[in-house]
Design an enzyme around this catalytic site. Structure first.
Site, PDB file in Angstrom:
ATOM      1  CD  GLU A 239      53.024   8.479 -40.095  1.00 41.92           C
ATOM      2  OE1 GLU A 239      51.790   9.034 -39.784  1.00 41.92           O
ATOM      3  OE2 GLU A 239      53.408   7.338 -40.380  1.00 41.92           O
TER       4      GLU A 239
ATOM      5  CD  GLU B 204      53.521   3.356 -43.369  1.00 38.34           C
ATOM      6  OE1 GLU B 204      54.479   3.357 -42.717  1.00 38.34           O
ATOM      7  OE2 GLU B 204      53.560   4.069 -44.421  1.00 38.34           O
TER       8      GLU B 204
END
Ligand code: 1HE
Length: 257
Positions: A129, A109
């Protein structure tokens, strides 16, 4: 600083993620330090490079810290990542990432918020995740999805698999793939070049391109005309255009030069 290093190479700021014992995992305090460093480098440099110390670029969110959060603290934490990474993506400087080893979760990210990404052949990219029982929260559903496409991001999140640097390049996640250990030098080289652009052009590239990309065709073309005119009528543009016409500025080089 506890989590970052900062040095300068001419007009280029070099920011190092520096928590190698935890694979540069990003805690709340880490994010705040990054925010402070962004302010500092925006005042002192014309381009910035971010890289990781130790064996990996970044292992993402500090999972140890995250275990203890309430839902609302989680929202605020995620919004803070958005704010700080947003200052990279839509701030005053062009940012370059030099990546090696793991570029994982929040590390990807962070990398997705810079403008140009360089990976060496040791780099691998993943969004684990799903395996951790969480979701992306540092901007990946917008930024990373726009780089690689929703379908590929869905695959990465559902399977938890890693992709290598060449695949990441094919997927539009990285712009350059270089030999092991060469990413930082390459990123600095690119940043030094970007630092010689007219600041107004660089600002337009960083701010106008992603916005126009979000617009409808007709709106984008309309906005482009205004930005083109605004930049081209600046005193610096006149000077640079005349420099080329009077043979004082370099020609465009061929790719192999
Ligand atoms: C950590 C973290 C972390 C390592 N938070 N402590 N990110 C992940 O799910 C990736 C988790 N990390 C890994 O899969 C591996 O650590 C790596 C592949 C990145 C590196 O492996 P390796 O063998 O070099 O290191 P290691 O032995 O696994 O880790 C060294 C230490 O760092 C170890 O602690 P120690 O006390 O046992 O020495 C690890 O626990 C610690 N460590 N990664 C906390 N991430 C805003 S939302 C974003 C959502 C996400 O980012 S989710 C993805 C999280």
């Amino acid at each position: 600083m506890d989590y970052l290093t900062l040095e300068y190479n001419g007009d280029v700021a070099i920011v190092g993620l520096n928590r190698p014992q935890k694979r540069n995992a990003i805690s709340d305090a880490f994010v705040e330090e990054l925010n402070d460093v962004i302010t500092e480098v925006e005042g002192r440099s014309k381009a910035a490079v971010i890289h990781g110390h130790g064996p990996h670029f970044c292992a993402g969110l500090d999972l140890a810290e995250h275990v203890k959060k309430t839902p609302f603290e989680g929202v605020h934490g995620s919004r803070r990542w958005h704010e700080v990474f947003g200052r990279i993506q839509r701030g005053k400087l062009p940012w370059f990432a030099a990546m090696h080893g793991a570029v994982v979760g929040g590390g990807l990210e962070l990398a997705s918020s810079v403008h140009v990404r360089v990976a060496d052949r040791t780099a691998f990219f993943a969004l684990p995740e799903g395996q951790r029982g969480i979701f992306v929260g540092g901007g990946a559903s917008v930024r990373t999805a726009r780089l690689m496409g929703v379908s590929r991001m869905t695959d990465l999140m559902l399977t938890g698999r890693s992709i290598d640097a060449d695949t990441a390049e094919r997927w539009n996640v990285v712009n350059y793939v270089v030999d092991a250990g060469q990413a930082l030098a390459k990123a600095i080289d690119l940043a030094r070049h970007a630092a010689t652009n007219a600041p107004i052009s660089t600002y337009a590239v960083i701010h106008a391109l992603p916005r126009i990309n979000d617009m409808a065709t007709d709106d984008g073309l309309f906005v482009e005309s205004f930005i083109a005119s605004f930049t081209a009528t600046s005193p610096e543009a006149e000077e640079r255009l005349n420099a080329f016409l009077n043979k004082r500025a370099g020609k465009v080089a061929r790719p192999d030069e």
